[in-house]
Every structure is written in structure tokens, then in C-alpha cells.
Design an enzyme around this catalytic site. Structure first.
Site, PDB file in Angstrom:
ATOM      1  N   HIS A 255       0.832  -1.282  -0.188  1.00 48.95           N
ATOM      2  CA  HIS A 255      -0.037   0.062   0.060  1.00 48.95           C
ATOM      3  C   HIS A 255       0.725   1.379  -0.026  1.00 48.95           C
ATOM      4  O   HIS A 255       1.662   1.611   1.122  1.00 48.95           O
ATOM      5  CB  HIS A 255      -0.817   0.338   1.332  1.00 48.95           C
ATOM      6  CG  HIS A 255      -1.722  -1.246   1.418  1.00 48.95           C
ATOM      7  ND1 HIS A 255      -2.771  -1.520   0.344  1.00 48.95           N
ATOM      8  CD2 HIS A 255      -1.690  -2.121   2.293  1.00 48.95           C
ATOM      9  CE1 HIS A 255      -3.218  -2.999   0.985  1.00 48.95           C
ATOM     10  NE2 HIS A 255      -2.501  -3.127   1.906  1.00 48.95           N
TER      11      HIS A 255
ATOM     12  N   SER B 194       5.696  -2.474  12.249  1.00 42.71           N
ATOM     13  CA  SER B 194       5.560  -3.515  11.007  1.00 42.71           C
ATOM     14  C   SER B 194       7.050  -3.205  10.278  1.00 42.71           C
ATOM     15  O   SER B 194       7.481  -4.207   9.639  1.00 42.71           O
ATOM     16  CB  SER B 194       4.476  -3.143  10.297  1.00 42.71           C
ATOM     17  OG  SER B 194       3.407  -3.494  11.047  1.00 42.71           O
TER      18      SER B 194
ATOM     19  N   HIS C 193      -3.535   2.374   8.597  1.00 42.59           N
ATOM     20  CA  HIS C 193      -3.080   2.217   9.956  1.00 42.59           C
ATOM     21  C   HIS C 193      -2.022   3.400  10.132  1.00 42.59           C
ATOM     22  O   HIS C 193      -1.509   3.923   9.280  1.00 42.59           O
ATOM     23  CB  HIS C 193      -2.107   1.049  10.197  1.00 42.59           C
ATOM     24  CG  HIS C 193      -3.178  -0.095  10.374  1.00 42.59           C
ATOM     25  ND1 HIS C 193      -4.242  -0.322  10.053  1.00 42.59           N
ATOM     26  CD2 HIS C 193      -2.481  -1.577  10.207  1.00 42.59           C
ATOM     27  CE1 HIS C 193      -4.737  -1.628  10.011  1.00 42.59           C
ATOM     28  NE2 HIS C 193      -3.627  -2.213  10.004  1.00 42.59           N
TER      29      HIS C 193
ATOM     30  N   ASN D 299       4.446 -10.943   9.162  1.00 44.22           N
ATOM     31  CA  ASN D 299       3.368 -10.734   9.720  1.00 44.22           C
ATOM     32  C   ASN D 299       3.506 -11.572  10.812  1.00 44.22           C
ATOM     33  O   ASN D 299       2.762 -10.975  11.942  1.00 44.22           O
ATOM     34  CB  ASN D 299       2.401 -11.722   8.713  1.00 44.22           C
ATOM     35  CG  ASN D 299       0.935 -11.465   9.489  1.00 44.22           C
ATOM     36  OD1 ASN D 299       0.236 -10.509   9.572  1.00 44.22           O
ATOM     37  ND2 ASN D 299       0.547 -12.575   9.826  1.00 44.22           N
TER      38      ASN D 299
ATOM     39  N   CYS E 153      -6.048  -1.832  12.843  1.00 42.08           N
ATOM     40  CA  CYS E 153      -7.722  -2.249  12.770  1.00 42.08           C
ATOM     41  C   CYS E 153      -8.487  -1.527  13.557  1.00 42.08           C
ATOM     42  O   CYS E 153      -9.344  -0.680  13.159  1.00 42.08           O
ATOM     43  CB  CYS E 153      -7.828  -3.401  12.594  1.00 42.08           C
ATOM     44  SG  CYS E 153      -7.242  -4.171  10.727  1.00 42.08           S
TER      45      CYS E 153
ATOM     46  N   ASP F  41      -0.174  -4.332  14.425  1.00 47.13           N
ATOM     47  CA  ASP F  41      -0.655  -3.695  13.448  1.00 47.13           C
ATOM     48  C   ASP F  41      -1.954  -4.172  12.955  1.00 47.13           C
ATOM     49  O   ASP F  41      -3.042  -3.688  13.033  1.00 47.13           O
ATOM     50  CB  ASP F  41       0.341  -4.142  12.169  1.00 47.13           C
ATOM     51  CG  ASP F  41      -0.209  -4.017  10.600  1.00 47.13           C
ATOM     52  OD1 ASP F  41      -1.124  -4.097  10.375  1.00 47.13           O
ATOM     53  OD2 ASP F  41       0.734  -3.674   9.771  1.00 47.13           O
ATOM     54  N   ASN F  42      -2.078  -5.551  12.903  1.00 49.18           N
ATOM     55  CA  ASN F  42      -3.279  -6.344  12.612  1.00 49.18           C
ATOM     56  C   ASN F  42      -4.380  -5.905  13.529  1.00 49.18           C
ATOM     57  O   ASN F  42      -5.594  -5.488  13.285  1.00 49.18           O
ATOM     58  CB  ASN F  42      -3.260  -7.819  12.543  1.00 49.18           C
ATOM     59  CG  ASN F  42      -2.097  -8.303  11.627  1.00 49.18           C
ATOM     60  OD1 ASN F  42      -1.314  -7.467  11.316  1.00 49.18           O
ATOM     61  ND2 ASN F  42      -2.341  -9.365  10.989  1.00 49.18           N
TER      62      ASN F  42
ATOM     63  N   SER G 256       1.549  -0.157  -5.553  1.00 52.98           N
ATOM     64  CA  SER G 256       0.641  -0.414  -4.394  1.00 52.98           C
ATOM     65  C   SER G 256      -0.004  -1.915  -4.352  1.00 52.98           C
ATOM     66  O   SER G 256       0.025  -2.614  -5.503  1.00 52.98           O
ATOM     67  CB  SER G 256      -0.629   0.663  -4.283  1.00 52.98           C
ATOM     68  OG  SER G 256      -1.103   0.632  -3.073  1.00 52.98           O
TER      69      SER G 256
ATOM     70  N   GLN H 194       9.948  -5.302   8.421  1.00 49.98           N
ATOM     71  CA  GLN H 194      10.447  -5.441   7.139  1.00 49.98           C
ATOM     72  C   GLN H 194      11.667  -5.075   6.915  1.00 49.98           C
ATOM     73  O   GLN H 194      12.340  -5.957   6.190  1.00 49.98           O
ATOM     74  CB  GLN H 194       9.293  -4.448   6.371  1.00 49.98           C
ATOM     75  CG  GLN H 194       8.001  -5.068   6.135  1.00 49.98           C
ATOM     76  CD  GLN H 194       8.131  -6.254   5.038  1.00 49.98           C
ATOM     77  OE1 GLN H 194       9.035  -6.322   4.449  1.00 49.98           O
ATOM     78  NE2 GLN H 194       6.868  -6.632   4.742  1.00 49.98           N
TER      79      GLN H 194
ATOM     80  N   GLU I  60       4.452  -9.217   4.126  1.00 49.88           N
ATOM     81  CA  GLU I  60       3.663  -8.330   5.453  1.00 49.88           C
ATOM     82  C   GLU I  60       2.558  -8.822   6.076  1.00 49.88           C
ATOM     83  O   GLU I  60       2.328  -8.822   7.253  1.00 49.88           O
ATOM     84  CB  GLU I  60       3.537  -7.147   4.587  1.00 49.88           C
ATOM     85  CG  GLU I  60       2.537  -6.076   5.554  1.00 49.88           C
ATOM     86  CD  GLU I  60       3.469  -5.183   6.331  1.00 49.88           C
ATOM     87  OE1 GLU I  60       4.759  -5.544   6.356  1.00 49.88           O
ATOM     88  OE2 GLU I  60       2.945  -4.539   7.114  1.00 49.88           O
TER      89      GLU I  60
ATOM     90  N   LYS J  76       4.518  -7.563  14.803  1.00 50.66           N
ATOM     91  CA  LYS J  76       3.599  -7.125  13.802  1.00 50.66           C
ATOM     92  C   LYS J  76       2.134  -7.461  13.780  1.00 50.66           C
ATOM     93  O   LYS J  76       1.155  -6.698  14.236  1.00 50.66           O
ATOM     94  CB  LYS J  76       4.202  -7.791  12.317  1.00 50.66           C
ATOM     95  CG  LYS J  76       3.824  -7.069  11.071  1.00 50.66           C
ATOM     96  CD  LYS J  76       2.516  -7.491  10.843  1.00 50.66           C
ATOM     97  CE  LYS J  76       1.712  -6.744   9.603  1.00 50.66           C
ATOM     98  NZ  LYS J  76       0.333  -7.337   9.210  1.00 50.66           N
TER      99      LYS J  76
ATOM    100  N   HIS K  70      -7.540  -9.296   3.195  1.00 49.40           N
ATOM    101  CA  HIS K  70      -6.712  -8.973   2.311  1.00 49.40           C
ATOM    102  C   HIS K  70      -7.385  -8.725   0.957  1.00 49.40           C
ATOM    103  O   HIS K  70      -7.239  -7.536   0.215  1.00 49.40           O
ATOM    104  CB  HIS K  70      -5.605  -9.626   2.311  1.00 49.40           C
ATOM    105  CG  HIS K  70      -4.340  -8.976   1.206  1.00 49.40           C
ATOM    106  ND1 HIS K  70      -3.631  -7.911   1.878  1.00 49.40           N
ATOM    107  CD2 HIS K  70      -4.111  -9.238  -0.126  1.00 49.40           C
ATOM    108  CE1 HIS K  70      -2.699  -7.381   0.660  1.00 49.40           C
ATOM    109  NE2 HIS K  70      -3.121  -8.385  -0.328  1.00 49.40           N
TER     110      HIS K  70
ATOM    111  N   ASP L 223       3.284  -7.591   0.067  1.00 43.28           N
ATOM    112  CA  ASP L 223       2.011  -7.575   0.952  1.00 43.28           C
ATOM    113  C   ASP L 223       0.921  -7.931   0.312  1.00 43.28           C
ATOM    114  O   ASP L 223       0.413  -7.419  -0.696  1.00 43.28           O
ATOM    115  CB  ASP L 223       1.925  -5.834   1.431  1.00 43.28           C
ATOM    116  CG  ASP L 223       0.609  -5.752   2.430  1.00 43.28           C
ATOM    117  OD1 ASP L 223       0.200  -6.876   2.628  1.00 43.28           O
ATOM    118  OD2 ASP L 223       0.392  -4.812   2.809  1.00 43.28           O
TER     119      ASP L 223
ATOM    120  N   SER M 130      -5.483   1.895  -2.664  1.00 43.35           N
ATOM    121  CA  SER M 130      -4.677   2.245  -1.167  1.00 43.35           C
ATOM    122  C   SER M 130      -3.629   3.353  -1.465  1.00 43.35           C
ATOM    123  O   SER M 130      -3.171   3.775  -0.514  1.00 43.35           O
ATOM    124  CB  SER M 130      -4.289   1.013  -0.662  1.00 43.35           C
ATOM    125  OG  SER M 130      -3.391   0.390  -1.470  1.00 43.35           O
TER     126      SER M 130
END
Ligand code: NAI
Length: 480
Positions: A55, A409, A401, A228, A242, A237-238, A78, A413, A203, A233, A348, A141, A83
Site C-alpha cells: 500500500h 511492522s 493504519h 506478519n 485495525c 498492526d493487525n 501499491s 520489514q 507483510e 507485527k 486482504h 504485501d 490504497s
């Protein structure tokens, strides 16, 4: 191509606006900025040519510039048609010191609102660096860049790209057409590219799932690091990402008051947990659907009702899918929903909601309220509101995010890219996770900014629980 930089973005004159946002994001991304400082002199990514598909947001722009500062060459697209933040994309092409007339950044092929054909054209651009060189690393990703290479090699080996069948999803037909065009020009292109690639760092849950499938069948063409499943991460992040960006997307898309409404969250994994909390935080009455008894029990213990979608389809006001699975909300479900029920997805891919089936309902009428917000009216007169055409709504209707969580995250990476790039031959064609000491390092880099004061183990305490004073503090099987 301007000033030697190839790109396809909406408008380079947005670069200044993008740069201002990047400056603010950098302040909120302490892990990434510390990584820049740590490797400023050694430039561990020198020689790496990274094909990045993730993204194209403000936060990703900070990641890209980190990879550049660590010595890599980078091309970026992306991983979703909606996104891209066009200002961030322009800022990356122009670079911190360039101008729209004389860009000095790096190649980006991304704009908000690509067609599927444009999306796969962009992805294909990742694989042709200047001077006819191919990339030697992938940062992915969802796995689309990795998929293109694997399918390319498969079809080159077979000698032809198969014809699409009627059952193939529209997007796969576009992938086949993209690869057919590539193979017509050069029958060994992806085979050569695959040999160059030292590895991929992935990711997200869905992309990781694809990698493990490839590894299981022995088809994985290069080593992979599953970013991930670094704790810093997926458990951040998840979940917390969210928790922030789901309501942001619903608010920007619809401006409907969430408090008091009944919301259904399909799936109670990491994304589902954050999503449920996000809506509960706004005062919604949240109902969860799950197939996994453990996650269903977790949801119940958190105080959510757990039901099936069929139980609640006629009562709820908001439906959000978070499963990474497909056909979670079908056209038949949507036909039974309340008038103006909101339907969206943060998993996703766009097949969690059966958008193809919805489009085919006889007599259905579609009106664009605004970009990424559509009203579908059924022949009986009731309508539903679909966000981002069933694609990730937190990135399509909002900006994804926030920086602080993405710093976690993207530090993972960056460390994963350094790991695979600097240790050729040490990794097999398998899927790995980063070692726990690096996971703990990522967390540590984010503590000061929040004023967190960590307790230090005494030597005796460390010996008592069987760990080193400096960590790692937990065994690999610990689940957090
Ligand atoms: P996860 O595996 O932790 O959670 C998915 C949950 O859905 C599981 O608990 C599973 O049992 C459940 N599930 C599967 N089929 C179901 C069904 N038919 N009905 C109800 N529940 C079902 O995965 P995670 O990490 O939560 O990711 C979910 C998706 O979100 C993935 O596609 C991932 O790539 C994506 N993702 C999206 C983000 C975003 O910003 N929108 C951020 C991170 C991940």
C-alpha cells in the site's frame, strides 16, 4: 521518465503536501528512524534492488526512504487498487531534495483508483530496473509480486500461458493476460528474474498463507521471511491498527453514527479482535462470527455475542469481514439485510464479500455516492451501502493504519530485508520468521516515545526463570 526516474503517479505537484505528511509521520515512526541511524554508515542494503508491492501510503513512503538510506535501489507499487495516497507517491518520486520538475527520489507506479489492468501493469513494472536489470529482493504485501514471478516461471516452463476459463475470477484473467504479453516478448524473463531473487519478505497473513502453500508443494522459488508473524507485527498492526483504521474508514465513507448500532465482525483473529474493539469503542453492539472454537470462545470471554451470519443478517446495521477467507457474505445474505446496512471488508482480498454475485443479482441498481462508497438497490427497494467495492476499506475509505503501529511492522520489514540480503546461502527455499531477539528489539525501539519504563531483571531473577538478563524473555512457543 523525468531526470532518469521512471514513474507513473497521479500528479507530482502533490509532492510538497506529501512531504509535509512524511515529516510528521517520521516523528511517529521511532523504530524506522532508529534503524536509519543504526545503519547510516554501514549501508547493509547496498546492491539490493528491491521490488516493493505494499500500500503506497505516507507510512510506506517512510519505509521506502529508509530502504534507500540503507543503500538499496527501490521500485514500488501499491498492493491494492484503492490504497495509494497520491501525495505520498508523488513525494517518494520527487524525493526529499528534488522538485516536481527535477525529481530525485525513486520509481513508483501507483495511484488511487487503478483499474485491474493498470494494477497488474504497475506490478509488472517492478521487474525492470534501470539498465535492463531485474530486482534481487521482493518486499510483498499479500503476495501479488511473488505470485507474478511464480506464475511467470510456471508458464515459461510449460511453454505457454493457459487460456482463461469462464470460472476464473476476473482478476486472474488479467494476470494471465499480463503474463501472456510478457512471455510473447521474452520467454525466459521470469525464470531469469527468479534466479536473481535472494528472497521475499511478506507483510500480511494472506500473503504468508500463499508462501507456506508454495513451500509445502516445493514450488517456492526463493527463501521467504514471514514478517506478519513477528509478534510486533501481527499482534500490533493487525489488531491495534485495525482498531484505529476500521472506524476511520466507516466514518469517512458514511458518517453514520456507530453508537447503538448492531455490528457484525466476521472472524475473530488478530484483525477481527481489533475490529470488534474498534466498533465497541464507538458504542456499537458487536456480534462475532467464527469457525474456530478457540477464537469463538475468546470472543465470548470478551463479552461479544457469537452467532452465525444467518442468525443476524436481518438485524444488524454494519457487517465487516476480517477472515482472509472467501464467500463470507454472499449475495443472498445482502438481499436479506436491513435498508442501508453498511457492508465492508478489511481482509486482504475482495472475495470475502461476494461482489461478483452482488453485481449479477437480476435488477440490482448501483449508484456511486462518492468514490469507494456505493449504494446497491435490490428490486424489492431496499439498499445496502458497500465500502471500497469490497476491498480493504480501512485503506480505500481512509488512509490505513497510523504511523506508530506501522513503524513496528516496517522495522520488522527492514530487518527482514537486511537478514535475507546480507546472508545469502544461509536460508533455504522455506518460510522463516525473524528471531525473537529482533522482535524484542523492535518493541524496545518504540518504548521511549510512549514514556514506558521497563523493569530490569536482576541476575538472580533471570537465572530463576531461565532467561538471559538481556532477553529473549519468552520461549518461541509463547503466544502473547
Ligand atoms: P487470522 O487468521 O488471525 O484471523 C482470521 C480469522 O477468521 C480466524 O480466526 C479464522 O478462524 C476466521 N475465519 C475463517 N473463515 C471464517 C468464516 N467462514 N467465518 C467466520 N470466521 C472465519 O488472520 P488476521 O491476521 O486476522 O488477518 C485476516 C485478514 O486481514 C487477512 O486477509 C490479512 O491479510 C488481512 N489484514 C488486513 C489488514 C488491514 O489493514 N486491513 C491488516 C492485517 C491483515
Amino acid at each position: 521518465k523525468v531526470n532518469g526516474i521512471e514513474f507513473a503517479v497521479k500528479d507530482l505537484s502533490l509532492a510538497e503536501a506529501g512531504r509535509h505528511q512524511l515529516r510528521l509521520a517520521e516523528h511517529e515512526m521511532p523504530g524506522l528512524m532508529a534503524t536509519r541511524r543504526e545503519y547510516a554508515d554501514s549501508k547493509p542494503l547496498k546492491g539490493a534492488r528491491i521490488a516493493g508491492s505494499l500500500h503506497m501510503t505516507v507510512q510506506t513512503a517512510v519505509l521506502i526512504e529508509t530502504l534507500l538510506e540503507l543503500g538499496a535501489e527501490v521500485r514500488w507499487v501499491s498492493c491494492n487498487i484503492f490504497s495509494t495516497d497520491d501525495a505520498a507517491a508523488a513525494a517518494v518520486v520527487v524525493g526529499p531534495n528534488g522538485t516536481p520538475e527535477k525529481p530525485e527520489g525513486t520509481s513508483v507506479f501507483a495511484w488511487k483508483g487503478e483499474t485491474l489492468e493498470e494494477y497488474w501493469w504497475c506490478t509488472d513494472q517492478l521487474f525492470q530496473f534501470d539498465g535492463g536489470l531485474s530486482p534481487n529482493m521482493i518486499l510483498d504485501d499479500g503476495g501479488d509480486a511473488t505470485l507474478l514471478v511464480h506464475k511467470g516461471v510456471e508458464f515459461e516452463t510449460a511453454g505457454a500461458v493457459p487460456q482463461a476459463t469462464d470460472e476464473d475470477p476476473d482478476e486472474y484473467k488479467v494476470v494471465l493476460a499480463t503474463l501472456r504479453e510478457s512471455l510473447d516478448k521474452d520467454k525466459g524473463r521470469f525464470t531469469r528474474i527468479a534466479k536473481e531473487i535472494r528472497g521475499v519478505t511478506e507483510e500480511t497473513t494472506t500473503g504468508v498463507h500463499r508462501l507456506y502453500e508454495f513451500a509445502k508443494t516445493g514450488e517456492l522459488l526463493f527463501p521467504a521471511i514471514n514478517v506478519n508473524d513477528s509478534v510486533t507485527k501481527s499482534k500490533f498492526d493487525n489488531k491495534y491498527g485495525c482498531r484505529h483504521s476500521l472506524v476511520d474508514g466507516i466514518n469517512r465513507g458514511t458518517d453514520v453514527l456507530i453508537g447503538g448500532k448492531t455490528a457484525v465482525i466476521c472472524g475473530f483473529g488478530d484483525v477481527g479482535k481489533g475490529s470488534a474493539e474498534s466498533l465497541r469503542g464507538q458504542g456499537a453492539r458487536v456480534i462475532v462470527t467464527e469457525i474456530d472454537p478457540i477464537c469463538a470462545l475468546q470472543a465470548a470471554m470478551e463479552g461479544y455475542e457469537v452467532k452465525t451470519i444467518e442468525d443476524v443478517v436481518e438485524q444488524a446495521d454494519i457487517f465487516i469481514t476480517t477472515t482472509g477467507n472467501f464467500n463470507i457474505i454472499t449475495a443472498e445474505h445482502m438481499a436479506k439485510m436491513k435498508h442501508n446496512a453498511i457492508v465492508g471488508n478489511v481482509g486482504h482480498f475482495d472475495n470475502e464479500i461476494d461482489m461478483a454475485g452482488l453485481e449479477k443479482v437480476p435488477g440490482i441498481k448501483k449508484v456511486e455516492i462518492k468514490p469507494q462508497v456505493h449504494e446497491y438497490t435490490f428490486p424489492d427497494g431496499h439498499a445496502i451501502i458497500v465500502l471500497s467495492e469490497g476491498r480493504l476499506l480501512n485503506l480505500g475509505n481512509a488512509t490505513g493504519h497510523p504511523s506508530f503501529v506501522m513503524s513496528n511492522s516496517f522495522t520488522n520489514q527492514t530487518l527482514a530485508q537486511i537478514e535475507l540480503w546480507t546472508k545469502p546461502g544461509e536460508y533455504d527455499k522455506q518460510v522463516y520468521v525473524l528471531p525473537k531477539h529482533l522482535d524484542e528489539k523492535v518493541a524496545r525501539l518504540h518504548l521511549d516515545a510512549l514514556g514506558v519504563k521497563l523493569t530490569k531483571l536482576t541476575k538472580e531473577q533471570a537465572a530463576y526463570i531461565g532467561v538471559d538478563v538481556e532477553g529473549p524473555y519468552k520461549p518461541d512457543h509463547y503466544r502473547y
